[in-house]
Write an enzyme that holds these catalytic residues in place. Structure first.
Site, PDB file in Angstrom:
ATOM      1  N   ASN A 185       0.427  -1.149   0.072  1.00 23.64           N
ATOM      2  CA  ASN A 185      -0.022   0.170   0.008  1.00 23.64           C
ATOM      3  C   ASN A 185       1.171   1.733   0.230  1.00 23.64           C
ATOM      4  O   ASN A 185       0.261   2.273   0.457  1.00 23.64           O
ATOM      5  CB  ASN A 185      -0.996   0.404   0.855  1.00 23.64           C
ATOM      6  CG  ASN A 185      -1.723  -0.869   1.129  1.00 23.64           C
ATOM      7  OD1 ASN A 185      -1.251  -2.261   1.423  1.00 23.64           O
ATOM      8  ND2 ASN A 185      -3.011  -1.223   0.964  1.00 23.64           N
ATOM      9  N   VAL A 200       0.078   6.065  -1.531  1.00 18.89           N
ATOM     10  CA  VAL A 200      -1.167   5.423  -0.751  1.00 18.89           C
ATOM     11  C   VAL A 200      -2.302   4.986  -1.128  1.00 18.89           C
ATOM     12  O   VAL A 200      -2.926   5.941  -1.338  1.00 18.89           O
ATOM     13  CB  VAL A 200      -0.904   6.584   1.329  1.00 18.89           C
ATOM     14  CG1 VAL A 200      -1.332   5.949   1.726  1.00 18.89           C
ATOM     15  CG2 VAL A 200       0.812   7.184   1.395  1.00 18.89           C
ATOM     16  N   CYS A 201      -2.151   3.988  -0.842  1.00 18.39           N
ATOM     17  CA  CYS A 201      -3.539   3.111  -1.103  1.00 18.39           C
ATOM     18  C   CYS A 201      -4.005   2.862  -0.032  1.00 18.39           C
ATOM     19  O   CYS A 201      -3.462   2.130   0.723  1.00 18.39           O
ATOM     20  CB  CYS A 201      -3.041   1.831  -1.818  1.00 18.39           C
ATOM     21  SG  CYS A 201      -2.112   2.203  -3.186  1.00 18.39           S
ATOM     22  N   LEU A 202      -5.475   3.386   0.048  1.00 20.67           N
ATOM     23  CA  LEU A 202      -6.106   3.740   1.057  1.00 20.67           C
ATOM     24  C   LEU A 202      -7.597   3.920   1.078  1.00 20.67           C
ATOM     25  O   LEU A 202      -7.570   4.468  -0.015  1.00 20.67           O
ATOM     26  CB  LEU A 202      -5.699   4.764   2.306  1.00 20.67           C
ATOM     27  CG  LEU A 202      -5.927   4.266   3.878  1.00 20.67           C
ATOM     28  CD1 LEU A 202      -5.638   2.707   4.765  1.00 20.67           C
ATOM     29  CD2 LEU A 202      -5.628   4.992   4.727  1.00 20.67           C
ATOM     30  N   TRP A 210      -7.999   2.339  -3.114  1.00 20.66           N
ATOM     31  CA  TRP A 210      -7.499   1.339  -2.262  1.00 20.66           C
ATOM     32  C   TRP A 210      -9.377   0.442  -2.496  1.00 20.66           C
ATOM     33  O   TRP A 210      -9.679   1.490  -2.051  1.00 20.66           O
ATOM     34  CB  TRP A 210      -7.128   1.040  -1.393  1.00 20.66           C
ATOM     35  CG  TRP A 210      -7.042  -0.371  -1.027  1.00 20.66           C
ATOM     36  CD1 TRP A 210      -6.782  -1.377  -0.115  1.00 20.66           C
ATOM     37  CD2 TRP A 210      -5.535  -1.007  -1.876  1.00 20.66           C
ATOM     38  NE1 TRP A 210      -6.933  -2.455   0.260  1.00 20.66           N
ATOM     39  CE2 TRP A 210      -5.802  -2.322  -1.250  1.00 20.66           C
ATOM     40  CE3 TRP A 210      -4.711  -0.761  -2.677  1.00 20.66           C
ATOM     41  CZ2 TRP A 210      -5.084  -3.474  -1.580  1.00 20.66           C
ATOM     42  CZ3 TRP A 210      -3.600  -1.588  -3.165  1.00 20.66           C
ATOM     43  CH2 TRP A 210      -3.947  -2.851  -2.557  1.00 20.66           C
TER      44      TRP A 210
END
Length: 343
Positions: A186, A193-195, A201
């Site tokens: 992530n 930033v993978c969220l 995300w």
């Protein structure tokens, strides 16, 4: 009490903790004495006393204003100002914009963040907010205990854009060894930033007017900087405890020592110089013990910056730590001893 208009914004601004003039000077000159050196831990201090001292320091240091503006050699500002910031272009586009609802939402959040940022021996969150542009924020999160990220320092740039808080903030990850290390499925090497809260995300997304920056920070701290990061990749989520997952964590530990620990201690990033140095100094003994443990856990494989799950053949059959990792640990231990002696 009036909660709208310029008078309210001024009260909110004045109520927030500010970096002292001495601290501001330390951000630009390493030759100035560092008041954080006054926070010390006796050599015979108990574990409880050590933790209490660290947490008291972190609580006082977690939120401050600072000057993030870039000035020329004569100390003059450009028009519009430039900032030491990944989202400098976005920030300049909003200079002199008048968005009262956005300003009020940001002021309310900052009021909460001053006293609610997580602070603990195990992991803490520190914020620095530009003194004239409170939508320009830098964050540092210390890696949680018991994870491959433990005691590393991880930096992020955060911009509260024009439609905040109806849309999520922009967040970029900075601790990447110059864009070569991917610390987590992530956290991309280029800073993505993978969220789900950020809309990058799958999962529950940002709720307009209700979700907060504090939620984003805690999500990064707990869900990304986690115990078994290999499982954050959807295709690998069922492989808990497998050799592949263990190899991934070993690779993360090597990157953490090299960049999030050693790299940050050798060249503390602005505006967190004091935070980084004090964090490592107050936790030097615990981190030294942690490094000894991590050496025994290393698989001897060379660091894979892409961290894509493809690891070569171990350097030895008895899990002897790799030479590069041993050298990083040795250098970090020496620096930890030095900063303790200088205190």
């Amino acid at each position: 009490m009036e909660i709208k208009g310029e008078a309210f914004m001024e009260r909110m601004y004045k109520s927030l903790p500010r970096m002292s003039a001495a601290s501001q000077s330390r951000s630009t000159s390493s030759a100035v004495d560092d008041p954080s050196q006054h926070v010390t831990i006796a050599s015979n201090a108990s574990i409880a006393e050590t933790r209490a001292t660290y947490e008291a320091w972190a609580a006082k240091s977690r939120f401050e204003y600072c000057d993030l503006e870039l000035k020329d050699a004569h100390g003059s500002s450009s028009s519009p100002p430039n900032y030491k910031f990944s989202y400098n272009h976005d920030a300049r586009m909003l200079v002199n914009s008048d968005m009262p609802k956005r300003s009020l939402a940001i002021a309310r959040e900052l009021a909460v963040l001053t006293t609610n940022l997580p602070v603990a021996w195990d992991s803490s969150v520190f914020l620095r907010v530009d003194e004239s542009r409170v939508d320009i924020i830098k964050a540092l999160i210390t890696g949680p205990e018991g994870t491959p990220y433990e005691n590393g320092c991880y930096m992020f740039d955060i911009f509260l854009g024009a439609s905040y808080n109806h849309t999520p903030p922009l967040v970029k990850y900075l601790t990447t060894n110059n864009g070569t290390y991917r610390f987590n499925p992530n956290l991309y090497a280029e800073g993505k930033v993978c969220l789900s809260l950020l809309g990058t995300w799958d999962g529950p997304g940002w709720i307009s007017g209700k979700s907060t920056l504090l939620q984003v920070l805690i999500s990064i701290q707990s869900m990304i900087l986690c115990e078994e990061p290999y499982l954050n990749e959807p295709g690998w989520a069922s492989q808990a405890g497998t050799p592949a997952s263990k190899a991934y964590s070993a690779n993360v530990r090597r990157m953490v020592v090299n960049t999030a620990m050693l790299g940050n201690l050798k060249n503390p990033p602005e505006p967190f110089q004091d935070v980084v140095k004090t964090h490592f100094r107050l936790k030097a003994k615990a981190i030294t013990e942690q490094l000894d443990k991590w050496l025994t856990m290393d698989d001897g494989i060379a660091t894979n910056g892409a961290n894509n799950g493809g690891y070569g053949v171990p350097a030895s059959s008895n899990n002897t730590p790799g030479l590069a990792f041993q050298n990083d640990v040795k250098e970090l231990k020496a620096l930890l001893r030095t900063i303790q002696e200088e205190a």
